[in-house]
Scaffold this active site. Structure first.
Site, short mmCIF file in Angstrom:
data_model
loop_
_atom_site.label_atom_id
_atom_site.label_comp_id
_atom_site.label_asym_id
_atom_site.label_seq_id
_atom_site.Cartn_x
_atom_site.Cartn_y
_atom_site.Cartn_z
N GLU A 99 0.84 -1.20 0.00
CA GLU A 99 0.00 0.00 0.00
C GLU A 99 0.88 1.25 0.00
O GLU A 99 2.00 1.23 0.53
CB GLU A 99 -0.90 -0.06 1.24
CG GLU A 99 -1.82 1.11 1.48
CD GLU A 99 -2.83 1.37 0.38
OE1 GLU A 99 -2.41 1.60 -0.77
OE2 GLU A 99 -4.04 1.36 0.68
N ASP A 100 0.37 2.33 -0.60
CA ASP A 100 1.13 3.59 -0.59
C ASP A 100 1.02 4.29 0.77
O ASP A 100 2.01 4.69 1.36
CB ASP A 100 0.68 4.54 -1.73
CG ASP A 100 -0.82 4.84 -1.72
OD1 ASP A 100 -1.57 4.15 -1.00
OD2 ASP A 100 -1.24 5.76 -2.45
N VAL A 102 -1.57 4.52 4.52
CA VAL A 102 -2.74 4.27 5.35
C VAL A 102 -3.08 5.59 6.02
O VAL A 102 -2.30 6.11 6.81
CB VAL A 102 -2.48 3.17 6.40
CG1 VAL A 102 -3.69 3.01 7.31
CG2 VAL A 102 -2.13 1.85 5.73
N ASP A 103 -4.23 6.16 5.63
CA ASP A 103 -4.64 7.47 6.13
C ASP A 103 -5.69 7.25 7.22
O ASP A 103 -5.35 7.06 8.39
CB ASP A 103 -5.16 8.29 4.93
CG ASP A 103 -5.63 9.68 5.30
OD1 ASP A 103 -5.45 10.09 6.44
OD2 ASP A 103 -6.19 10.37 4.43
P1 IMP Z 1 -7.70 5.78 3.71
O1 IMP Z 1 -8.86 4.91 3.36
O2 IMP Z 1 -8.17 7.07 4.35
O3 IMP Z 1 -6.70 5.09 4.61
O4 IMP Z 1 -6.96 6.24 2.40
C1 IMP Z 1 -6.86 5.37 1.33
C2 IMP Z 1 -6.15 5.85 0.12
O5 IMP Z 1 -6.29 7.25 -0.07
C3 IMP Z 1 -4.65 5.63 0.18
O6 IMP Z 1 -4.30 4.33 -0.16
C4 IMP Z 1 -4.17 6.64 -0.82
O7 IMP Z 1 -4.18 6.10 -2.12
C5 IMP Z 1 -5.15 7.78 -0.67
N1 IMP Z 1 -4.57 8.84 0.18
C6 IMP Z 1 -4.59 8.94 1.53
N2 IMP Z 1 -3.93 10.04 1.97
C7 IMP Z 1 -3.47 10.66 0.85
C8 IMP Z 1 -2.68 11.85 0.63
O8 IMP Z 1 -2.25 12.58 1.53
N3 IMP Z 1 -2.43 12.14 -0.68
C9 IMP Z 1 -2.86 11.39 -1.74
N4 IMP Z 1 -3.59 10.26 -1.56
C10 IMP Z 1 -3.88 9.90 -0.29
MG MG Z 2 -5.12 6.73 -4.06
#
Ligand code: IMP
Ligand code: MG
Length: 176
Positions: A99-100, A102-103
């Site tokens: 994964e790039d 985890v936000d």
């Molecule tokens: P999550 O579900 O909030 O954990 O985020 C999922 C996806 O959102 C990540 O796998 C990223 O591809 C994208 N994402 C989260 N934070 C960022 C950011 O700061 N910049 C760009 N893409 C993000």
């Molecule tokens: Mg994304």
């Protein structure tokens, strides 16, 4: 540097990214030696990290791609929908998710829930980045590149409305 309407500063330069990726790959090479892991790359964001990471993987492995969508512009939408099927041959395999970032963790949580039904032997997560202050879920990220502050970042695969993905450095949104 400007992308669409926003200004960004360099946050993690390419040389530092390279050493983070080397470190993660050496841990996975060590821990999955003789395990023939099944890598699942989370598209689109992880494409650049995965291509660098996988070139440093020296053990036997299988590889496939997964796509879940949740992000719109600069905000996680909260609604996570699969756009690609999970391969059924992950059954009884040691799955390693690439994964790039985890936000909130909601995308990963939704994917982990779906993956369970395919009965992998084990599931581990390699994530280039994580935003601990944004996290809303509890699952272990065993192999983490770097924990970052809760700000929007782009580059190295991560996008702002599908722009900036191809940048070799990671950039952070500028304060104004
Ligand atoms: P999550 O579900 O909030 O954990 O985020 C999922 C996806 O959102 C990540 O796998 C990223 O591809 C994208 N994402 C989260 N934070 C960022 C950011 O700061 N910049 C760009 N893409 C993000
Ligand atoms: Mg994304």
């Amino acid at each position: 540097m400007k992308i669409l309407d926003k200004e960004f500063d360099v946050y993690i330069p390419a040389e530092e990214i390279d050493s983070i990726v080397c470190h993660l790959a050496s841990e996975v090479n060590r821990d999955f030696k003789d395990k023939n892991p099944y890598f699942l790359v989370m598209m689109n964001g992880a494409f650049m990290f995965a291509s660098d990471f996988l070139r440093k993987i020296t053990i036997r492995n299988k590889l496939s791609f997964i796509k879940y969508k949740s992000y719109n512009g600069m905000q996680s939408s909260g609604k996570v929908v699969p756009e690609m099927m999970i391969p059924s041959d992950v059954k009884d395999r040691d799955v390693v998710i690439i994964e790039d970032i985890v936000d909130t963790g909601l995308t990963m949580q939704a994917f982990l829930e779906d993956l369970k039904q395919f009965q992998p032997r084990s599931v581990s997560i390699v994530s280039f980045l994580m935003k601990p202050d944004s996290l809303k879920c509890k699952f272990p990220v065993k192999y983490l590149g770097k924990a970052i502050e809760n700000k929007f970042v782009v580059g190295y695969g991560l996008d702002y409305d599908d722009e900036g993905r191809g940048l070799g450095d990671l950039y952070i949104l500028k304060e104004n």
